[in-house]
Scaffold this active site. Structure first.
Site, PDB file in Angstrom:
ATOM      1  N   HIS A 464       0.834  -1.205   0.000  1.00 59.10           N
ATOM      2  CA  HIS A 464       0.000   0.000   0.000  1.00 59.10           C
ATOM      3  C   HIS A 464       0.875   1.264   0.000  1.00 59.10           C
ATOM      4  CE1 HIS A 464      -3.700   2.301   1.206  1.00 59.10           C
ATOM      5  NE2 HIS A 464      -2.771   3.135   1.652  1.00 59.10           N
ATOM      6  N   GLU A 465       1.777   1.327   0.948  1.00 59.13           N
ATOM      7  CA  GLU A 465       2.617   2.529   1.044  1.00 59.13           C
ATOM      8  C   GLU A 465       3.526   2.655  -0.169  1.00 59.13           C
ATOM      9  OE1 GLU A 465       1.683   4.667   2.982  1.00 59.13           O
ATOM     10  OE2 GLU A 465       0.462   3.398   4.278  1.00 59.13           O
ATOM     11  N   HIS A 468       1.669   4.352  -2.919  1.00 60.40           N
ATOM     12  CA  HIS A 468       1.740   5.816  -2.771  1.00 60.40           C
ATOM     13  C   HIS A 468       3.104   6.318  -3.243  1.00 60.40           C
ATOM     14  CE1 HIS A 468      -2.003   6.631  -0.743  1.00 60.40           C
ATOM     15  NE2 HIS A 468      -1.730   5.900   0.312  1.00 60.40           N
ATOM     16  N   HIS A 471       3.374   6.726  -6.904  1.00 56.19           N
ATOM     17  CA  HIS A 471       2.648   7.935  -7.313  1.00 56.19           C
ATOM     18  C   HIS A 471       3.573   9.159  -7.178  1.00 56.19           C
ATOM     19  CE1 HIS A 471      -1.630   9.969  -6.977  1.00 56.19           C
ATOM     20  NE2 HIS A 471      -1.056  10.196  -8.137  1.00 56.19           N
TER      21      HIS A 471
HETATM   22 ZN   LIG Z   1      -3.046   5.189   1.855  1.00 56.00          ZN
END
Ligand SMILES: [Zn+2]
Length: 676
Positions: A464-465, A468, A471
């Site tokens: 998940h991290e 990010h 991105h």
């Molecule tokens: Zn998040």
């Protein structure tokens, strides 16, 4: 004084920075930034997009760099001295921010450009920047007359006090309740570790026995494991009635004041409701669309939830002959049913998820999807010896980003896991200045006997991290305020959540999920079990999330003038999502800090919204192969690299070829079959 923070730097010069450098650096950088703003407003030339809007976006660069170094340290490697500095500089920074939004001369220049926008040629990114800058003033009342401006300031001041009081009351009510148990039998069912924690807690307060409180680490295990139903009821009612006791910590009046002030504020600024105001800067756009979205999911999730409820009640009746399933039975019997169905525990999975292997896995996946290569380097200055640093390159060996990874807990680090940056990407004078991105987590450290082994939940957290982080790393824009994760709130979790999907896929696990001792690949039956168990009671969980979304919209999407009874209003808002027998003693709203204290007002729906996006996006990958380069490239070109440069729905449609559809989420969550 020689201050490394005031010299130009590329990588943060951690080894040279001393705590005493921060305050003077902040003061100087704020002065410099003010000067840059003055230069814009005193420019004798007529306002243009370049000399006003762009100049404003690039103003205060040094201040941004210093702030990110400082506040990242305050989260990941803090101490009393740093915390004290944070207390001192935070008001200075918000004052500087307010000085900008209240700067009349600056606003008039931006407004001139904004009102002439049809006459100038702007790229979509430039148009977005102009819009964003203009709105940062107009949404703070820059267009109002003096009397209305004054009223707006009063409302804002009152709201910030009320939000604070709301939170303080919840905290006071949380702390006011204690369940002291002196008979060990009352803890039957609790794992040894939880019992020990309860005993420690009692001891720390000078009491004998076992202490249970309303703090999550104490409350959750008790509700999940304690066999004593009466005590579970007592605890659940206490938890559910925070701020609802008609005492000095009661939040009912505060709620009515907050929603009425928010409504008045929205009206002053020209919006029908607070939700209209908030959603103007969200992908969902309007309260009508949010409600349509929630109702669409409700129609699909409700039959599944009702079925799950019946199953759970039958299971509980069979096991303990209870009369009917109550709120305080849900976690307890769910846990038992889950164990019976899946018998899956963390210890079975952990050997397959050695931290180094998982990191390598996520790197390999990024290489297969986006052609990225991660080279660990020792030459980058870091704030702690445990931090790992990587240079990231693309397939043509272009430098893409710096990547910091800080994985283990330390006394100076806050809990949880997050992505952050030390520098965002932007393009200035034709030079693409690449970003510096960081992931910070709290995974168990290795010991002399065992490497760091992750639970499956920690594996998905890491992915998940890292989503990010991609991105941030792949950002490719011109203006810093539109770069990377600077996107609408209900869009920002797409890159992170979509990457979690790879954790459940055989083809991806084959890259990294090897037993740390035997080297054996994780058995696929275990993976199937993980998948199945992740959908356990998905209908009920969805209904619960939807109920919070509905409640949030009920408080913020309508005219609250005539609401007088908080509990009655809440019961009505919960009507369509209710499964359990109603308890008159409890009230969700009076402790709903997310929307009354935090920043989630009119935004609770975004949890589910993001799930719809990530499931729909991943479905597209899955149809075409999870390592399909063409799809990955479309995701990179239209989402990961674009930041907030365009409307997210447009970006999404360009990637996907259509608007997001809820079916992929329903399918993944196992909610489709129930309806067929
Ligand atoms: Zn998040």
């Amino acid at each position: 004084m020689n201050n490394p923070l005031l010299e130009p730097f590329n990588e943060a010069p951690f080894s040279k920075i001393k705590n005493e450098h921060f305050k003077p650096a902040f003061l100087q950088a704020i002065e410099d930034a003010k000067q840059e703003i003055d230069d814009i407003t005193s420019n004798p030339d007529a306002p243009t997009f370049e000399n006003t809007v762009v100049a404003l976006d690039f103003a205060g660069q040094q201040l941004d760099r210093i702030s990110s170094v400082f506040f990242n340290l305050n989260s990941a490697e803090t101490n009393e001295e740093i915390q004290k500095i944070a207390q001192e500089v935070s008001p200075l920074l918000s004052e500087f921010g307010n000085d900008i939004t209240l700067n009349e001369a600056l606003f008039q220049r931006i407004k001139t450009v904004y009102e002439n926008r049809d006459a100038i040629e702007l790229t979509p990114e430039q148009a977005t920047l102009l819009d964003k800058k203009y709105r940062s003033f107009s949404r703070n009342g820059a267009n109002l007359n003096d009397a209305d401006k004054k009223r707006l300031r009063e409302i804002d001041a009152e709201l910030s006090k009320l939000k604070l009081t709301f939170g303080e009351n919840v905290l006071a009510e949380t702390n006011a309740f204690e369940l002291l148990l002196t008979n060990e039998e009352d803890l039957n069912g609790l794992p040894e570790g939880e019992k020990e924690a309860a005993a420690h807690l009692a001891e720390s307060k000078g009491k004998e026995g076992w202490l249970i409180t309303l703090d999550y680490p104490s409350y959750i295990p008790f509700m999940k494991y304690a066999e004593n139903r009466e005590l579970r009821k007592e605890l659940a009612l206490a938890f559910g009635s925070k701020g609802f006791h008609n005492n000095k910590f009661d939040n009912q009046e505060n709620i009515l004041k907050i929603v009425k002030l928010r409504f008045e504020r929205a009206n002053l600024l020209g919006y029908p409701t607070h939700a209209h105001f908030v959603l103007e800067e969200r992908m969902a756009e309007t309260p009508e669309k949010v409600l349509e979205f929630l109702n669409e999911l409700l129609a699909k999730a409700k039959p599944a939830a009702e079925k799950e409820y019946v199953t759970l009640e039958e299971f509980a009746k069979e096991l303990d002959a209870i009369d009917r399933l109550e709120k305080w039975d849900s976690a307890f019997y769910s846990e038992k049913l889950k164990q019976k169905l899946f018998n899956l525990d963390d210890e079975k999975l952990k050997p397959y998820f050695k931290l180094e292997n998982v990191i390598n896995g996520v790197f390999k996946i990024s290489e297969k999807l986006y052609g990225l290569k991660f080279n660990e380097v020792q030459t980058i200055d870091k704030y702690h010896e445990e931090v790992k640093t990587f240079e990231v390159y693309d397939e043509q060996d272009n430098f893409i980003s710096l990547f910091y990874a800080d994985f283990h807990p330390r006394p100076g680090k806050r809990g949880g896991a997050w992505m952050t940056s030390f520098k965002s990407q932007y393009t200035l004078n034709g030079v693409n200045s690449r970003p510096q991105i960081s992931n910070v987590c709290n995974f168990t450290r290795s010991t002399s006997k065992k490497p760091s082994l992750l639970t499956f939940n920690e594996v998905t957290t890491l992915f998940h991290e890292f989503g990010h982080a991609l991105h941030g790393m792949l950002a490719n824009t011109t203006y810093p305020s539109l770069s990377g994760t600077s996107v609408y709130w209900d869009f920002v979790e797409l890159p992170s959540q979509v990457l979690e999907n790879w954790c459940y896929e055989k083809e991806a696990l084959e890259l990294f999920a090897f037993h740390y001792e035997t080297g054996e690949l994780i058995p696929m039956e275990l993976v199937d079990k993980i998948k199945e168990s992740s959908n356990f009671q998905e209908g009920m969980a969805t209904l619960r999330q939807l109920s919070f979304g509905f409640l949030d919209m009920a408080w913020h999407g309508t005219d609250p003038t005539n609401i007088s009874d908080v509990k009655a209003y809440e019961v009505k808002a919960f009507e369509s999502t209710n499964l359990f027998p109603e308890t008159p003693e409890t009230c969700m709203s009076t402790a709903f800090s997310h929307i009354f204290q935090g920043g989630y007002s009119s935004g609770y729906y975004s949890y589910k919204w993001a799930e719809v996006l990530d499931a729909d996006a991943f479905h597209y990958f899955k149809e075409n192969g999870i390592f399909n380069r063409e799809i990955a490239n479309k995701f990179k070109e239209n989402v990961l690299s674009k930041g907030g440069t365009e409307n997210p729905m447009e970006l999404y449609k360009r990637f996907r070829g259509a608007e997001p559809n809820i079916d992929a989420l329903l399918e993944r969550a196992g909610l489709l079959e129930v309806n067929e």
